[in-house]
Design a protein around this motif. Structure first.
Motif, PDB file in Angstrom:
ATOM      1  N   VAL A  34       0.863  -1.176   0.000  1.00  0.00           N
ATOM      2  CA  VAL A  34       0.000   0.000   0.000  1.00  0.00           C
ATOM      3  C   VAL A  34       0.898   1.224   0.000  1.00  0.00           C
ATOM      4  N   GLU A  39      -3.219   6.481  -1.385  1.00  0.00           N
ATOM      5  CA  GLU A  39      -3.696   5.099  -1.327  1.00  0.00           C
ATOM      6  C   GLU A  39      -4.004   4.676   0.100  1.00  0.00           C
ATOM      7  N   SER A  42      -7.258   6.221   1.124  1.00  0.00           N
ATOM      8  CA  SER A  42      -8.405   5.959   0.262  1.00  0.00           C
ATOM      9  C   SER A  42      -9.526   5.306   1.062  1.00  0.00           C
TER      10      SER A  42
END
Length: 203
Positions: A34, A39, A42
């Motif tokens: 990740v 990200e 998210s």
């Protein structure tokens, strides 16, 4: 425990601790990298960890965050790996696992950020002074081959990682007790495998 194991991680994070623990357990798992930034923040990832941080361990429908919790969970979920003492003998094991997660990490982080408590504040923080923490830790790692006694446990994965990072990055002053303990706990095939996998993931 045949449910799939998935580790959400990043090779430049505390996810290295969870990876080492997974390699010690020896169960099949999948690692998902990740990226820092958008990200991790998210919505799909925040559904796993609202803190937006790695590592996160998913084991079937169970989600575990926080490295100390992941280590303790895996030791219990896979007892055949022998990474936790019998329940009646876990006092020392729990003590040092959570000493590392609490007083040690807090004291070292505060000092590194220039926020050491003054005399009036020392009674309000869980660790008191960093000197007390480090003296306690030095004595603890000198008493037995491993932190909870004669056998390697998940507490050595977690506490050892703190000491190893501290020696590598300068947040802990080298001393024979720390360097000897780190040499003992890191001299394991599982640690070498985990390190190689994370180092490769950084390329």
């Amino acid at each position: 425990m045949n449910d799939p194991l998935v580790l959400y991680t990043h090779p430049m994070s505390r996810g290295r601790v969870a990876r080492w623990m997974l390699e010690e357990v020896g169960a099949p798992y999948r690692a998902e990298r990740v990226a820092f930034g958008s990200e991790m923040k998210s919505l799909p990832f925040l559904a796993l960890n609202p803190m937006g941080k790695v590592p996160v361990l998913c084991h079937g429908g169970t989600v575990v965050t926080e490295c100390a919790a992941i280590c303790a969970y895996l030791a219990d979920a896979f007892p055949d790996a022998g990474l936790a003492p019998p329940l009646a003998e876990r006092g020392t094991y729990y003590r040092w696992l959570f000493f590392a997660a609490g007083p040690l990490e807090a004291a070292v982080t505060d000092r590194d950020l220039g926020m050491e408590p003054n005399i009036e504040q020392q009674g309000r923080v869980g660790y008191g002074t960093i000197e007390a923490v480090l003296e306690t830790l030095e004595q603890a790692v000198s008493e037995h081959e491993y932190i909870a006694g004669p056998h390697f446990t998940a507490a050595d994965v977690y506490l050892g990682s703190h000491i190893g990072w501290g020696l590598q990055y300068g947040s802990l002053e080298p001393c024979p007790a720390f360097t000897d303990y780190w040499a003992r706990v890191s001299d394991r095939e599982a640690h070498r495998r985990a390190k190689a996998l994370d180092d490769q993931a950084m390329r």
